[in-house]
Design an enzyme around this catalytic site. Structure first.
Site, PDB file in Angstrom:
ATOM      1  N   ARG A  55       6.269   1.036   9.941  1.00 23.25           N
ATOM      2  CA  ARG A  55       4.697   2.135   9.103  1.00 23.25           C
ATOM      3  C   ARG A  55       4.660   0.501   7.188  1.00 23.25           C
ATOM      4  NH1 ARG A  55       4.499   7.667   6.834  1.00 23.25           N
ATOM      5  NH2 ARG A  55       1.979   8.067   6.966  1.00 23.25           N
ATOM      6  N   HIS A  86       0.724   0.637   5.423  1.00 23.29           N
ATOM      7  CA  HIS A  86       0.259   1.081   4.214  1.00 23.29           C
ATOM      8  C   HIS A  86      -0.183   0.065   3.395  1.00 23.29           C
ATOM      9  CE1 HIS A  86       1.484   5.098   5.346  1.00 23.29           C
ATOM     10  NE2 HIS A  86       0.798   4.749   6.164  1.00 23.29           N
ATOM     11  N   ASP A  87       1.727  -0.875   3.069  1.00 22.61           N
ATOM     12  CA  ASP A  87       1.397  -1.931   2.308  1.00 22.61           C
ATOM     13  C   ASP A  87      -0.400  -2.979   2.787  1.00 22.61           C
ATOM     14  OD1 ASP A  87       1.377  -3.838   0.083  1.00 22.61           O
ATOM     15  OD2 ASP A  87       2.567  -5.495   1.510  1.00 22.61           O
ATOM     16  N   VAL A 146      -4.066  -1.381   1.425  1.00 25.44           N
ATOM     17  CA  VAL A 146      -4.425  -1.275   0.551  1.00 25.44           C
ATOM     18  C   VAL A 146      -3.852  -2.665  -0.506  1.00 25.44           C
ATOM     19  CG1 VAL A 146      -3.389   0.534  -1.646  1.00 25.44           C
ATOM     20  CG2 VAL A 146      -3.272   0.580   0.432  1.00 25.44           C
ATOM     21  N   GLY A 198      -4.307  -5.936   0.262  1.00 32.91           N
ATOM     22  CA  GLY A 198      -3.573  -6.971   1.284  1.00 32.91           C
ATOM     23  C   GLY A 198      -2.392  -6.837   0.971  1.00 32.91           C
ATOM     24  N   ASP A 219       1.123  -7.470   0.163  1.00 32.07           N
ATOM     25  CA  ASP A 219       1.256  -8.039  -1.648  1.00 32.07           C
ATOM     26  C   ASP A 219       2.681  -7.003  -1.987  1.00 32.07           C
ATOM     27  OD1 ASP A 219      -0.199  -5.835  -2.350  1.00 32.07           O
ATOM     28  OD2 ASP A 219      -1.278  -6.436  -3.653  1.00 32.07           O
ATOM     29  N   GLU A 263       1.472   3.238  -6.011  1.00 35.88           N
ATOM     30  CA  GLU A 263       1.618   3.582  -4.622  1.00 35.88           C
ATOM     31  C   GLU A 263       1.684   4.558  -4.379  1.00 35.88           C
ATOM     32  OE1 GLU A 263       0.366   0.518  -2.213  1.00 35.88           O
ATOM     33  OE2 GLU A 263      -1.200  -0.162  -4.088  1.00 35.88           O
ATOM     34  N   ASN A 320       1.408   9.161   1.446  1.00 37.99           N
ATOM     35  CA  ASN A 320       2.963   8.151   1.180  1.00 37.99           C
ATOM     36  C   ASN A 320       3.325   8.985   0.858  1.00 37.99           C
ATOM     37  OD1 ASN A 320       1.843   5.476   2.244  1.00 37.99           O
ATOM     38  ND2 ASN A 320       0.981   4.957  -0.317  1.00 37.99           N
ATOM     39  N   PRO A 335      -5.810   5.650   7.093  1.00 35.71           N
ATOM     40  CA  PRO A 335      -6.539   6.899   7.952  1.00 35.71           C
ATOM     41  C   PRO A 335      -5.772   7.893   7.652  1.00 35.71           C
ATOM     42  CG  PRO A 335      -6.287   4.867   8.471  1.00 35.71           C
ATOM     43  CD  PRO A 335      -5.867   4.199   7.343  1.00 35.71           C
ATOM     44  N   HIS A 379       2.791   3.704  17.402  1.00 41.51           N
ATOM     45  CA  HIS A 379       3.122   5.234  17.510  1.00 41.51           C
ATOM     46  C   HIS A 379       3.842   5.712  19.048  1.00 41.51           C
ATOM     47  CE1 HIS A 379      -0.061   7.254  14.481  1.00 41.51           C
ATOM     48  NE2 HIS A 379       0.967   6.637  13.431  1.00 41.51           N
ATOM     49  N   THR A 380       4.528   4.718  19.433  1.00 41.10           N
ATOM     50  CA  THR A 380       5.507   4.903  20.259  1.00 41.10           C
ATOM     51  C   THR A 380       6.628   5.032  20.200  1.00 41.10           C
ATOM     52  OG1 THR A 380       6.154   3.869  22.520  1.00 41.10           O
ATOM     53  CG2 THR A 380       6.119   1.822  20.838  1.00 41.10           C
ATOM     54  N   THR A 436       9.795   8.862  24.296  1.00 41.10           N
ATOM     55  CA  THR A 436      11.295   8.007  24.178  1.00 41.10           C
ATOM     56  C   THR A 436      10.526   7.461  22.062  1.00 41.10           C
ATOM     57  OG1 THR A 436       9.453   6.220  25.267  1.00 41.10           O
ATOM     58  CG2 THR A 436      11.934   6.830  25.613  1.00 41.10           C
TER      59      THR A 436
HETATM   60  C1  HEM Z   1      -5.289   4.538  12.847  1.00 39.11           C
HETATM   61  C2  HEM Z   1      -4.359   5.195  12.147  1.00 39.11           C
HETATM   62  C3  HEM Z   1      -3.405   5.773  12.062  1.00 39.11           C
HETATM   63  C4  HEM Z   1      -3.378   6.836  11.459  1.00 39.11           C
HETATM   64  C5  HEM Z   1      -4.458   7.822  11.420  1.00 39.11           C
HETATM   65  C6  HEM Z   1      -1.990   7.151  11.506  1.00 39.11           C
HETATM   66  C7  HEM Z   1      -1.192   8.340  10.972  1.00 39.11           C
HETATM   67  C8  HEM Z   1      -0.015   8.392  10.830  1.00 39.11           C
HETATM   68  C9  HEM Z   1       1.394   9.813  10.628  1.00 39.11           C
HETATM   69  C10 HEM Z   1      -0.038  10.748  10.114  1.00 39.11           C
HETATM   70  C11 HEM Z   1       1.718   9.941  10.389  1.00 39.11           C
HETATM   71  C12 HEM Z   1       3.118  10.686  10.101  1.00 39.11           C
HETATM   72  C13 HEM Z   1       3.727  10.615   8.619  1.00 39.11           C
HETATM   73  C14 HEM Z   1       4.571  11.779   8.760  1.00 39.11           C
HETATM   74  O1  HEM Z   1       4.086  13.121   8.902  1.00 39.11           O
HETATM   75  O2  HEM Z   1       5.328  11.981   7.599  1.00 39.11           O
HETATM   76  C15 HEM Z   1       2.635   8.428  11.239  1.00 39.11           C
HETATM   77  C16 HEM Z   1       3.605   7.505  10.906  1.00 39.11           C
HETATM   78  C17 HEM Z   1       3.785   6.556  11.589  1.00 39.11           C
HETATM   79  N1  HEM Z   1       2.895   5.767  11.450  1.00 39.11           N
HETATM   80 FE1  HEM Z   1       0.547   5.833  11.955  1.00 39.11          FE
HETATM   81  N2  HEM Z   1      -0.966   6.013  11.719  1.00 39.11           N
HETATM   82  C18 HEM Z   1      -1.912   5.325  12.324  1.00 39.11           C
HETATM   83  C19 HEM Z   1      -2.224   3.813  12.251  1.00 39.11           C
HETATM   84  C20 HEM Z   1      -0.839   3.330  12.342  1.00 39.11           C
HETATM   85  C21 HEM Z   1      -0.645   2.022  12.244  1.00 39.11           C
HETATM   86  C22 HEM Z   1      -1.858   0.759  12.426  1.00 39.11           C
HETATM   87  C23 HEM Z   1       0.867   1.315  12.740  1.00 39.11           C
HETATM   88  C24 HEM Z   1       1.694   0.503  12.484  1.00 39.11           C
HETATM   89  C25 HEM Z   1       1.188  -1.040  13.081  1.00 39.11           C
HETATM   90  C26 HEM Z   1       1.254   2.908  12.124  1.00 39.11           C
HETATM   91  C27 HEM Z   1       2.704   2.962  12.215  1.00 39.11           C
HETATM   92  C28 HEM Z   1       2.840   4.256  12.624  1.00 39.11           C
HETATM   93  C29 HEM Z   1       4.692   4.702  12.479  1.00 39.11           C
HETATM   94  C30 HEM Z   1       6.110   3.461  12.673  1.00 39.11           C
HETATM   95  C31 HEM Z   1       4.693   6.395  11.832  1.00 39.11           C
HETATM   96  C32 HEM Z   1       5.954   6.864  11.861  1.00 39.11           C
HETATM   97  C33 HEM Z   1       7.024   6.730  10.408  1.00 39.11           C
HETATM   98  C34 HEM Z   1       8.537   7.218  10.500  1.00 39.11           C
HETATM   99  O3  HEM Z   1       9.306   7.883  11.343  1.00 39.11           O
HETATM  100  O4  HEM Z   1       8.846   7.151   9.119  1.00 39.11           O
HETATM  101  N3  HEM Z   1       0.541   4.539  12.358  1.00 39.11           N
HETATM  102  N4  HEM Z   1       1.119   7.269  10.672  1.00 39.11           N
END
Ligand code: HEM
Ligand SMILES: *[C@@H]1O[C@H](CO)[C@@H](O)[C@H](O)[C@H]1NC(C)=O
Ligand SMILES: *[C@@H]1O[C@H](CO)[C@@H](O)[C@H](O)[C@H]1NC(C)=O
Ligand SMILES: *[C@@H]1O[C@H](CO)[C@@H](O)[C@H](O)[C@H]1NC(C)=O
Length: 321
Positions: A63, A67-68, A71, A73, A75, A89, A95, A164, A194-195, A244
């Site tokens: 993640r 998030h890098d 924003v 690019g 960087d 940021e 964040n 987003p 998000h798997t 999982t």
């Molecule tokens: C499609 C739009 C996306 C939205 C709206 C979104 C939103 C979120 C949100 C709200 C969380 C939980 C954060 C929290 O509750 O503290 C999350 C977690 C996460 N996101 Fe996304 N995300 C998106 C796309 C992505 C992408 C593209 C990636 C990576 C390629 C990603 C990787 C992750 C990972 C791995 C977690 C779990 C992080 C952890 O357990 O520390 N997400 N995301």
């Protein structure tokens, strides 16, 4: 190449001018092959021990890379700490209290500085560590393009506006990815991250209490760990993949088809719209998901990198030199 031109007088000068004029040199997989051949193993061993200690850390690192890159690019702008005279940021809404793993990035940077001081950027460390995390948790492998340099700036407003929010609908998700040069197909494949990992109650409360496109039993289970009103339960955690959360596979898409997406934005990918078929295809074929995820990660890693003499190689990922 240079030798062939060297007798030509003006030609090499023109070549140099042409190169200097190109704003972005290309990233390449071999960028550190002579300047820091040890970088891959140095990064991987720190990522491995961090994940051995806590499986979730792999998700957190993936993640950080996302998030890098969204924003200004890829960087390492996300890694800069706030100071009294500098707003980074880390406190932006997506964040603050949410992104984690900065100590692991610091540990990787120290390990890399030991083998080749002043050579490898923090932006490249994030890219390599994200790939290593995916592989260690069971996902696909790929060669990471490197050669990024680190920013001397960050964008608080960019972090608030480009990443987003989980309340987004499909159209907004698609347009926020399009703004980064990523297609709707990339968006659906990259969302498969998000798997793995966890989310806080504040980010899924409205979906599990107030929405109808969710499995009833699943909604009740998630309600039980997330009080309906904001307050002390806001940071309670639940897995993004209920089956999982520490294994990188295609279960995320399986959940969406059974209406067990945790975030509103997750379920938007399978809600009767244009992306339903792609979600179904990843349920049928994990290898199709893996291939498209790799394509997406490489494209995301290409978002406006600083190269050549732009930016710097930070000594400490948390501050500019
Ligand atoms: C499609 C739009 C996306 C939205 C709206 C979104 C939103 C979120 C949100 C709200 C969380 C939980 C954060 C929290 O509750 O503290 C999350 C977690 C996460 N996101 Fe996304 N995300 C998106 C796309 C992505 C992408 C593209 C990636 C990576 C390629 C990603 C990787 C992750 C990972 C791995 C977690 C779990 C992080 C952890 O357990 O520390 N997400 N995301
Ligand atoms: C970040 O989160 C902390 C703790 O929840 C909060 O006190 C602070 O106001 C937040 N900062 C911003 C800029 O929203
Ligand atoms: C989606 O985008 C529109 C137009 O930019 C905006 O007005 C709306 O608030 C956004 N909705 C969400 C949930 O992000
Ligand atoms: C559900 O929606 C109602 C009506 O809009 C609102 O008052 C309530 O705060 C919402 N609850 C949650 C948990 O989002």
């Amino acid at each position: 190449m240079a030798a062939r031109c060297s007798g030509g007088g003006i030609a090499p000068v023109l070549l140099l001018l042409a190169l200097a004029g190109t704003s972005s040199a290309q990233l390449s997989t071999g960028f550190y092959s002579s300047s820091c051949p040890g970088v891959s193993s140095a990064v991987k061993s720190v990522v491995q021990s961090a994940i051995d200690k806590e499986k979730r850390m792999g998700a957190s690192i993936v993640r950080l890379f996302f998030h890098d890159c969204f924003v200004q690019g890829c960087d390492a702008s996300l890694l800069l700490d706030d100071t009294p005279s500098f707003q980074g940021e880390k406190m932006a809404t997506p964040n603050n209290g949410s992104v984690r793993g900065f100590e692991v990035i610091d540990a990787i940077k120290s390990a890399v500085e030991k083998v080749c001081p002043g050579v490898v950027s923090c932006a490249d460390i994030l890219a390599i560590a994200a790939r290593d995390s995916v592989v260690i948790l069971g996902g696909p492998n790929w060669n990471v393009k490197v050669g990024r340099r680190d920013s001397t700036t960050a964008s608080f407003s960019g972090a608030n506006n480009n990443i987003p929010p989980p309340t987004s609908g499909l159209a907004n998700l698609t347009s926020l990815f399009a703004a980064q040069g990523l297609s709707q197909k990339d968006m659906v494949a990259l969302s498969g991250a998000h798997t793995i990992g966890l989310a806080r109650c504040t980010n899924f409360r409205a979906h599990v209490y107030n929405e109808t496109n969710i499995d009833g039993a699943f909604a009740r289970t998630r309600q039980s760990g997330c009080p309906s009103t904001s307050g002390t339960g806001d940071n309670n955690l639940a897995p993004l993949d209920l089956q999982t959360p520490t294994v990188f596979e295609n279960n995320y898409y399986r959940n969406l088809v059974s209406k067990k997406g945790l975030l509103h934005s997750d379920q938007e990918l399978f809600n009767g719209g244009a992306t339903d078929a792609q979600v179904q295809s990843y349920v049928s074929s994990q290898s199709a998901f893996f291939a498209d995820f790799v394509t997406g990660m490489i494209k995301m890693g290409d978002i406006t990198p600083l190269t050549g003499s732009n930016g710097e190689i930070r000594k400490n990922c948390r501050r500019m030199n």
